[in-house]
Design an enzyme around this catalytic site. Structure first.
Site, mmCIF file in Angstrom:
data_model
loop_
_atom_site.group_PDB
_atom_site.id
_atom_site.type_symbol
_atom_site.label_atom_id
_atom_site.label_comp_id
_atom_site.label_asym_id
_atom_site.label_seq_id
_atom_site.Cartn_x
_atom_site.Cartn_y
_atom_site.Cartn_z
ATOM 1 C CB CYS A 47 -0.867 0.061 1.312
ATOM 2 S SG CYS A 47 -1.578 -1.651 1.710
ATOM 3 C CB CYS A 50 -0.418 3.983 -4.374
ATOM 4 S SG CYS A 50 0.054 3.013 -5.733
ATOM 5 C CG HIS A 51 -2.629 4.495 -0.265
ATOM 6 N ND1 HIS A 51 -3.782 5.270 -0.593
ATOM 7 C CD2 HIS A 51 -2.917 3.408 -0.574
ATOM 8 C CE1 HIS A 51 -4.421 4.523 -1.370
ATOM 9 N NE2 HIS A 51 -4.043 3.326 -1.282
ATOM 10 C CG MET A 88 -8.013 0.099 -4.418
ATOM 11 S SD MET A 88 -6.819 0.405 -3.137
ATOM 12 C CE MET A 88 -7.315 -0.808 -1.793
ATOM 13 C CG HIS A 327 4.811 7.468 -10.502
ATOM 14 N ND1 HIS A 327 5.118 6.982 -9.078
ATOM 15 C CD2 HIS A 327 5.022 6.383 -11.031
ATOM 16 C CE1 HIS A 327 5.277 5.661 -9.018
ATOM 17 N NE2 HIS A 327 5.184 5.209 -10.304
ATOM 18 C CG HIS A 370 2.320 4.106 -14.743
ATOM 19 N ND1 HIS A 370 3.191 3.284 -15.290
ATOM 20 C CD2 HIS A 370 2.368 4.110 -13.436
ATOM 21 C CE1 HIS A 370 3.973 2.804 -14.301
ATOM 22 N NE2 HIS A 370 3.538 3.096 -12.969
HETATM 23 FE FE1 DHE Z 1 7.196 0.750 -10.491
HETATM 24 C C1 DHE Z 1 9.327 2.189 -12.355
HETATM 25 C C2 DHE Z 1 7.462 3.432 -8.221
HETATM 26 C C3 DHE Z 1 4.502 -0.503 -8.567
HETATM 27 C C4 DHE Z 1 7.518 -2.108 -11.898
HETATM 28 N N1 DHE Z 1 8.371 2.388 -10.351
HETATM 29 C C5 DHE Z 1 9.298 2.988 -11.293
HETATM 30 C C6 DHE Z 1 9.538 4.198 -10.866
HETATM 31 C C7 DHE Z 1 9.158 4.573 -9.882
HETATM 32 C C8 DHE Z 1 8.318 3.447 -9.366
HETATM 33 C C9 DHE Z 1 9.172 5.810 -9.088
HETATM 34 C C10 DHE Z 1 10.438 4.979 -11.854
HETATM 35 C C11 DHE Z 1 11.951 4.560 -11.306
HETATM 36 C C12 DHE Z 1 12.827 5.388 -12.263
HETATM 37 O O1 DHE Z 1 12.708 5.584 -13.672
HETATM 38 O O2 DHE Z 1 13.967 6.066 -11.804
HETATM 39 N N2 DHE Z 1 5.854 1.388 -8.599
HETATM 40 C C13 DHE Z 1 6.494 2.604 -8.046
HETATM 41 C C14 DHE Z 1 5.344 2.789 -6.943
HETATM 42 O O3 DHE Z 1 5.332 3.522 -6.069
HETATM 43 C C15 DHE Z 1 4.354 1.818 -7.066
HETATM 44 C C16 DHE Z 1 3.177 2.414 -7.784
HETATM 45 C C17 DHE Z 1 3.735 0.889 -5.919
HETATM 46 C C18 DHE Z 1 4.770 0.310 -5.045
HETATM 47 O O4 DHE Z 1 4.572 -0.120 -3.803
HETATM 48 O O5 DHE Z 1 5.884 0.172 -5.374
HETATM 49 C C19 DHE Z 1 5.081 0.771 -8.288
HETATM 50 N N3 DHE Z 1 6.189 -1.056 -10.197
HETATM 51 C C20 DHE Z 1 5.112 -1.205 -9.368
HETATM 52 C C21 DHE Z 1 4.574 -2.833 -9.499
HETATM 53 O O6 DHE Z 1 3.758 -3.101 -8.902
HETATM 54 C C22 DHE Z 1 5.338 -3.183 -10.656
HETATM 55 C C23 DHE Z 1 4.322 -3.527 -11.967
HETATM 56 C C24 DHE Z 1 6.178 -4.638 -10.061
HETATM 57 C C25 DHE Z 1 7.244 -4.581 -9.464
HETATM 58 O O7 DHE Z 1 8.167 -5.100 -9.646
HETATM 59 O O8 DHE Z 1 6.891 -4.003 -8.154
HETATM 60 C C26 DHE Z 1 6.417 -2.218 -10.788
HETATM 61 N N4 DHE Z 1 8.255 0.058 -11.918
HETATM 62 C C27 DHE Z 1 8.074 -1.296 -12.347
HETATM 63 C C28 DHE Z 1 9.061 -1.171 -13.432
HETATM 64 C C29 DHE Z 1 9.668 0.108 -13.592
HETATM 65 C C30 DHE Z 1 9.092 0.816 -12.482
HETATM 66 C C31 DHE Z 1 9.316 -2.655 -14.151
HETATM 67 C C32 DHE Z 1 10.636 0.377 -14.705
HETATM 68 C C33 DHE Z 1 10.023 0.491 -16.037
HETATM 69 C C34 DHE Z 1 10.998 1.015 -17.340
HETATM 70 O O9 DHE Z 1 10.870 0.555 -18.103
HETATM 71 O O10 DHE Z 1 11.786 1.701 -16.840
#
Ligand code: DHE
Length: 547
Positions: A47, A50-51, A88, A327, A370
């Site tokens: 959680c 996002c929150h 959500m 983000h 996103h």
């Molecule tokens: Fe991510 C990128 C934050 C959930 C997979 N994710 C990012 C970035 C941020 C972020 C700030 C950019 C980083 C950068 O470029 O410097 N992600 C968050 C969260 O806060 C969020 C919404 C909730 C959490 O609790 O983490 C979240 N993200 C997810 C997932 O559930 C994903 C699908 C699976 C996982 O591994 O947790 C996921 N996030 C990714 C991926 C990238 C990413 C694969 C990079 C994508 C790219 O092509 O650069």
């Protein structure tokens, strides 16, 4: 140890909180101390992203006790069970949380959030380890790997990454990392791979070793998502930076050893109302190609920090007002402009990294953009555009990025496309490709979340460009579970694209490789070690910002 400080059951009876919970009495504590700890762990994993840890809201709404008490236990229970169209997840009906866990979380959010401890330089230094000193590392490449075509693949729930060969699809090695690595980035020279866990642990991996392995590690906080390395001419491989969610801070490190050099808090005023925010988290970070600077996007205050690393002792930071809840984002095709989503405001901010100025903040026309790093394509009518999909609806927005050649379209939404449905996280294309892909892993419909939409770029000038649906999940031929298809990534040649078929930890997952020309299945990577694959980062594309 922290239990007693965090939570006192006697102070949190239903009567004292002023809430009612079916089947419980007014003088019952809403949670036992043990349940509170359980709730804290689930909140951290599911959680807080996002929150926010302090629950002040960002991508998801605020869940401070004034809000949750108003919503009530039943309301919270429903949200957690069924999710919402705004993004959500349906934790209950998807089976990701059991009914008991849903009930626990609905009660947990009625209690004041605990504030986790700080993590300053002493703690960071304590966690720092150089496993192989620079002098003891190879002086030349010791393996015959095609390093540029390696993929670093997050194995989310095992706390590992897999290095996969882009030509043979073989797993070269699996490396133990922090928990749930979020992203991988490559040093400017292509030699070092830096990965950051959700638990804020960084591993620095030397790709020159006979078998690539961790040479240094450090923990820069207790929760983090981003890491990057210096790319400006003369500073290749010199510095690394990582951004934390908790404590809200960024840390600049030596690029060779991860020795922490500087930690800076991002706490401060919101850009617009100029009120203090206790938890402005560091979201995406990129390295400028035009100046010796890191571009650090601070979520809750809505500021983009251009951090000059040429003089770390006298740190010069240009603070650009952008929009709240920054983000993820990526560069345009020239590498000069950085486009970053302010997802909870349905906007994208455009930063000129050459001039260190905000170009504009624009509405994307969809709900919760996103982009991941976005996709750069050349539109048949509007020229170079950058694309984002949306979490909250089925649209993709195409934004003009060519102020010289197409000034009328620059930084405007020139076209909207309709993809598979809401719940999209990532779009992808490649300079060599005529295709644009969009996933939908968070779509509540099982079939949609296992598919990918593909548009043909040369046909985008036609009336209503249709997309083709690729049944990636079906191609993976997985018998059990409900795998989601997530994040396309190209190989170095740009002629195939890989998708993760992300299943539960105890179920089979896969990576599906698609032939980009024919849009046919090319290969399925399956391996007992391939547990919960999510992000994939091709060395060449990541290093050169090709997307
Ligand atoms: Fe991510 C990128 C934050 C959930 C997979 N994710 C990012 C970035 C941020 C972020 C700030 C950019 C980083 C950068 O470029 O410097 N992600 C968050 C969260 O806060 C969020 C919404 C909730 C959490 O609790 O983490 C979240 N993200 C997810 C997932 O559930 C994903 C699908 C699976 C996982 O591994 O947790 C996921 N996030 C990714 C991926 C990238 C990413 C694969 C990079 C994508 C790219 O092509 O650069």
């Amino acid at each position: 140890g922290a239990m007693a400080e965090d939570y006192n059951p006697e102070a949190n009876t239903l009567a004292k909180l002023g809430v009612t919970v079916e089947g419980m009495k007014a003088d019952d504590p809403i949670l036992t101390a043990e349940e509170f700890e359980q709730g804290k762990a689930i909140f951290f994993q599911r959680c807080a992203g996002c929150h926010g840890v302090l629950r002040k809201g960002a991508t998801g709404p605020a869940l401070t006790v004034d809000v949750t008490h108003e919503l009530g236990y039943e309301g919270a229970h429903d949200f957690i069970t069924y999710g919402s169209p705004a993004g959500m997840p349906n934790w209950g009906t998807s089976g990701e949380l059991t009914e008991d866990e849903v009930k626990l979380m609905a009660r947990y959010v009625m209690v004041e959030p605990p504030q986790p401890p700080e993590f300053g330089m002493p703690e960071i230094k304590d966690s720092w380890k150089v496993l192989i000193a620079p002098a003891d590392r190879p002086t030349q490449k010791m393996n015959d790997l095609d390093i540029d075509n390696l993929f670093s693949v997050t194995l989310r729930d095992t706390g590992q990454i897999a290095l996969i060969d882009g030509a043979t699809y073989e797993i070269i090695t699996v490396i133990k990392t922090g928990y749930a690595v979020h992203i991988s980035r490559i040093s400017a020279s292509g030699r070092y791979l830096y990965v950051i866990g959700r638990d804020a642990k960084i591993n620095m991996i030397d790709l020159w070793m006979e078998v690539p392995a961790t040479v240094a590690e450090v923990k820069i906080g207790s929760e983090a998502r981003s890491v990057e390395t210096s790319k400006f001419e003369g500073y290749e491989d010199k510095f690394a930076i990582a951004g934390a969610y908790w404590p809200p801070q960024y840390v600049i490190m030596d690029g060779d050893t991860l020795e922490p050099l500087k930690v800076e808090s991002t706490r401060g005023m919101t850009y617009d109302t100029q009120e203090y925010h206790p938890e402005p988290r560091v979201a995406s970070i990129v390295a400028s190609h035009f100046r010796p600077e890191f571009v650090v996007n601070v979520k809750e205050t809505g500021k983009v920090l251009m951090i000059d690393y040429s003089d770390i002792k006298n740190l010069n930071v240009t603070e650009i007002e952008a929009e709240r809840f920054l983000h993820d984002g990526g560069f345009d095709s020239t590498g000069r402009y950085f486009l970053v989503a302010a997802n909870a405001r349905d906007k994208v901010a455009v930063i000129d990294t050459k001039e260190d100025k905000l170009v504009t903040v624009l509405e994307t026309g969809g709900v919760k953009p996103h982009p991941g790093r976005g996709a750069n394509i050349v539109h048949p009518v509007y020229g170079p555009v950058w694309v984002t999909s949306h979490l909250g609806d089925e649209t993709l927005s195409l934004i003009g990025t060519d102020p010289e050649g197409h000034p009328d379209q620059a930084w405007k939404v020139v076209q909207m496309l309709e993809g598979l449905g809401g719940g999209s996280l990532f779009v992808k294309s490649n300079p060599k490709s005529d295709h644009l892909y969009a996933d939908a892993p968070l779509n509540p419909d099982e079939e949609t979340s296992a598919s990918v939409a593909v548009f043909t770029i040369s046909e985008l000038g036609t009336e209503e460009p249709a997309f083709k649906t690729l049944p990636i999940g079906e191609w993976a031929d997985i018998k059990e579970g409900q795998p989601r298809v997530v994040q396309g990534e190209y190989n170095m040649a740009g002629d195939e694209i890989w998708f993760s078929v992300w299943n539960a930890k105890d179920k089979e997952s896969a990576i599906v490789v698609v032939d980009d020309k024919t849009l046919e299945l090319k290969h399925v990577i399956k391996d007992p070690r391939l547990i919960t694959p999510t992000g994939k980062f091709n060395v060449y594309n990541t290093r050169n910002d090709v997307y």
